[in-house]
Design a protein around this motif. Sequence first.
Motif, PDB file in Angstrom:
ATOM      1  N   ASN A 101      -6.341 -12.913   5.666  1.00  0.00           N
ATOM      2  CA  ASN A 101      -5.910 -12.731   7.049  1.00  0.00           C
ATOM      3  C   ASN A 101      -5.895 -14.139   7.648  1.00  0.00           C
ATOM      4  O   ASN A 101      -6.947 -14.708   7.910  1.00  0.00           O
ATOM      5  CB  ASN A 101      -6.901 -11.813   7.779  1.00  0.00           C
TER       6      ASN A 101
ATOM      7  N   THR B  29      -4.958 -15.341  10.490  1.00  0.00           N
ATOM      8  CA  THR B  29      -5.448 -15.574  11.864  1.00  0.00           C
ATOM      9  C   THR B  29      -6.974 -15.575  11.894  1.00  0.00           C
ATOM     10  O   THR B  29      -7.582 -16.438  12.514  1.00  0.00           O
ATOM     11  CB  THR B  29      -4.910 -14.511  12.844  1.00  0.00           C
ATOM     12  N   ALA B  30      -7.587 -14.621  11.177  1.00  0.00           N
ATOM     13  CA  ALA B  30      -9.047 -14.549  11.194  1.00  0.00           C
ATOM     14  C   ALA B  30      -9.678 -15.490  10.171  1.00  0.00           C
ATOM     15  O   ALA B  30     -10.890 -15.670  10.178  1.00  0.00           O
ATOM     16  CB  ALA B  30      -9.492 -13.112  10.932  1.00  0.00           C
TER      17      ALA B  30
HETATM   18  C1  NAG Z   1      -6.612 -10.289  11.139  1.00  0.00           C
HETATM   19  O1  NAG Z   1      -7.830 -10.392  11.833  1.00  0.00           O
HETATM   20  C2  NAG Z   1      -7.668 -10.194  13.238  1.00  0.00           C
HETATM   21  C3  NAG Z   1      -9.003 -10.490  13.901  1.00  0.00           C
HETATM   22  O2  NAG Z   1     -10.058  -9.939  13.161  1.00  0.00           O
HETATM   23  C4  NAG Z   1      -7.206  -8.764  13.459  1.00  0.00           C
HETATM   24  O3  NAG Z   1      -7.031  -8.531  14.842  1.00  0.00           O
HETATM   25  C5  NAG Z   1      -5.875  -8.561  12.750  1.00  0.00           C
HETATM   26  O4  NAG Z   1      -5.469  -7.209  12.860  1.00  0.00           O
HETATM   27  C6  NAG Z   1      -6.010  -8.913  11.278  1.00  0.00           C
HETATM   28  N1  NAG Z   1      -4.690  -8.882  10.679  1.00  0.00           N
HETATM   29  C7  NAG Z   1      -4.421  -8.173   9.581  1.00  0.00           C
HETATM   30  C8  NAG Z   1      -3.046  -8.268   9.060  1.00  0.00           C
HETATM   31  O5  NAG Z   1      -5.271  -7.477   9.048  1.00  0.00           O
END
Ligand code: NAG
Length: 422
Positions: free
Chosen positions: A299, A301-302
Amino acid sequence: MKVPRALAALSVAWLAVFGRIQAVTLEVKEGNATCIEVELSASFSISYNTSGGNRTAQLALPDSAAAVAGGSSCGTAESAAVLLAAFGPGHTLGLVFSTRGNVYNVSLLTLQYNLSDASVFPEANRSGVVTVVSGPVGIWAAINTTYRCVSPLAIGVGEATATLSDVRLQAFMPGNDLSPEETVCAADQNSTTAPPTTTPSTTAPPTTTAAPAPAPAPGTPVRGSYTVNDNNGTLCLLAQMGLQLNVSYFSRTQNKTVQQLLNLNPNHTSSSGSCEASSASLILTQEQTTTLNFTFTMNTTAKKYHLSGISLLADWSDMSGALSASNTSLDYLRSTLGHSYMCNAEQTLLVVPAFSLNTFRLQVQPFGVTTDQFSTAEECQMDQDQMLIPIIVGAALAGLVLIVLVAYLIGRKRSHAGYQTI
Ligand SMILES: *[C@@H]1O[C@H](CO)[C@@H](O)[C@H](O)[C@H]1NC(C)=O
Ligand SMILES: *[C@@H]1O[C@H](CO)[C@@H](O)[C@H](O)[C@H]1NC(C)=O
Ligand SMILES: *[C@@H]1O[C@H](CO)[C@@H](O)[C@H](O)[C@H]1NC(C)=O
Ligand SMILES: *[C@@H]1O[C@H](CO)[C@@H](O)[C@H](O)[C@H]1NC(C)=O
Ligand SMILES: *[C@@H]1O[C@H](CO)[C@@H](O)[C@H](O)[C@H]1NC(C)=O
Ligand SMILES: *[C@@H]1O[C@H](CO)[C@@H](O)[C@H](O)[C@H]1NC(C)=O
Ligand SMILES: *[C@@H]1O[C@H](CO)[C@@H](O)[C@H](O)[C@H]1NC(C)=O
Ligand SMILES: *[C@@H]1O[C@H](CO)[C@@H](O)[C@H](O)[C@H]1NC(C)=O
Ligand SMILES: *[C@@H]1O[C@H](CO)[C@@H](O)[C@H](O)[C@H]1NC(C)=O
Ligand SMILES: *[C@@H]1O[C@H](CO)[C@@H](O)[C@H](O)[C@H]1NC(C)=O
Ligand SMILES: *[C@@H]1O[C@H](CO)[C@@H](O)[C@H](O)[C@H]1NC(C)=O
C-alpha cells in the motif's frame, strides 16, 4: 469427474484397433510467429439422450481438424491464449492456456458437439450444438519447454470424457518450433512402458525422481534462502524460511482423500519472481512437481506491505489429477516499507480448505531491498510473546532476589539489635 486410467487406456486401445484415432498437429500463429503448437490424439466419449434412452457416442479428432482463426488467440496481457480446433459439422475442441511465473498450463478444455450430426449421434432427441467446459486439466509445464505425455489423460467435461494421448504441446513459444527441452508428465515418469526422456536439457531437467512418497511425519523443514532479481539484475526480494505444505488430495493408490505433509527441500527448490513498485512475487519450484507462488502487495500511501496471495500447483505421482489451489485475498506477514518481516515461531497460513502452509524461522523482505542483507525486522506477535517470557522470568527472579536481600538485611539488623539488649 475422472474416468479411471485403465478405462481410458482401454478406450484408446479400442479406438486404435479400429483405426479411428490418429495424431493431429494444430498450430496458432500471429503473423509469421507460431505461439501455440499441439500434437495429440484425442477421442471423446459423449453420452446423449434418445427417445429410447441414454446412449454413448464415440468421436475421434480427425487429422482434418484445424485451428480456427476466429476463436484462437496468442493471448495478451488481459486475455488467455486459446487454441480452438474445428472438425466435422460444428464440433470444436478448445484448449485455454494461462501462464503464471515460470509455468504455463491448460487452465481448461472446452468441447462443442453438434447433436444434429446424425452420423455421430443417431436418433438424438435434441438437436443443435452443446458446449461443455472442464475444470482444471492438470497439463502444465515449465515455460520455454515442451509438455510431453504419451500416457492417456482422461478429462471429464460435462456429459463427455475427452481422452488425450501422445501429447506434445507448447504455448507462449519463444521460437517457431517445439522446444527440445521437455517437461514430462507424472504419468509417463511412473509408467515402465513409456519411452525414456530423449532430450536432456540444462535449463529444465525432466524429473527423474518420482513425486514425494507419502511420509507420515516429515519433521521440521530445512530453512532455505531464496532471492529474486529485478529486470536489471538487481537483488529486489530476500526470503529465508522453512516451508511445509499441508495438502489434502485424492490418492490414486489408496482410492481416497489423504492428508499429506511435504517439506520443501531447499537443495531441490529454485526461486524466481518479479518486483514492481506495489507488488512483488516469489515463485518456488521443487522438481517441476510443486510450484508455490507468493504475492506481496504494497500500500504505497500507507507504506505498508503484506502477503496477499499464495498459489500452489502440485502434480504428485499419487494424485488423481494435478492440484491447483490459489487465494489472492490473504492478509499475512504485515510489515512496513523499509523493514523486513520476521517470525521465528511456527506459523500456519491457511490458503484454501485443502491447502495450508506451515512456515518456520521465516524472514522476508519483498520491498525496499538496498543491500543483500535484511533491513531491521518487525517481528510477529508470537515472537514478541515468546520474548516476553524470559523478561517476565527475569523480572520475577530479580524480584525474588530483592525480597531475599531485604529479608536478610532486616534479619541481620534484628539480630544485631538483639546483641545490644543483652
Ligand atoms: C492504504 O492504506 C490507507 C491508510 O491505511 C487506506 O486508507 C487505504 O485504503 C489503503 N489502500 C489500499 C489500496 O488498501
Ligand atoms: C512473413 O514471412 C514473409 C515471407 O517469409 C515475409 O515476406 C514477411 O515480411 C514476414 N512477415 C512478418 C510480419 O515477419
Ligand atoms: C437425458 O435426460 C435426462 C432427463 O431429462 C437428463 O437428466 C440428462 O441430463 C439427459 N442427458 C443428456 C446427456 O442430455
Ligand atoms: C430426451 O429423452 C430423455 C429420456 O431419454 C427425456 O427425459 C427428455 O425429456 C427428452 N428430451 C426431449 C427434448 O425430448
Ligand atoms: C450441425 O450439424 C448439422 C447437420 O450436419 C448442420 O446442418 C449444422 O450446420 C451444424 N451446426 C453447426 C453450428 O455447424
Ligand atoms: C524464454 O525464452 C525467451 C526467448 O528465448 C527468453 O526471453 C525468456 O527469458 C525465456 N524465459 C525463461 C523463463 O526461461
Ligand atoms: C533499471 O535500469 C534503468 C536504466 O538503467 C533505470 O531507469 C530503472 O529505474 C532501473 N529499474 C530498476 C527497477 O532498478
Ligand atoms: C494439516 O491440515 C489438517 C486439516 O486442515 C489439520 O487437521 C492438520 O492438523 C494439519 N497438520 C499440520 C501438521 O499442520
Ligand atoms: C474406489 O472406491 C470406490 C468407492 O468406494 C469403489 O467403487 C471403487 O471400485 C474403488 N476403486 C478402486 C480402484 O479400488
Ligand atoms: C543439502 O545439501 C547439503 C550440501 O550439499 C547437504 O549437506 C544437506 O544434507 C542437503 N540437505 C537436504 C535436506 O537434502
Ligand atoms: C481466502 O482467504 C481468506 C482469508 O483468509 C478466506 O476468508 C477465504 O475463505 C479464502 N478463500 C478460499 C477460496 O478458501
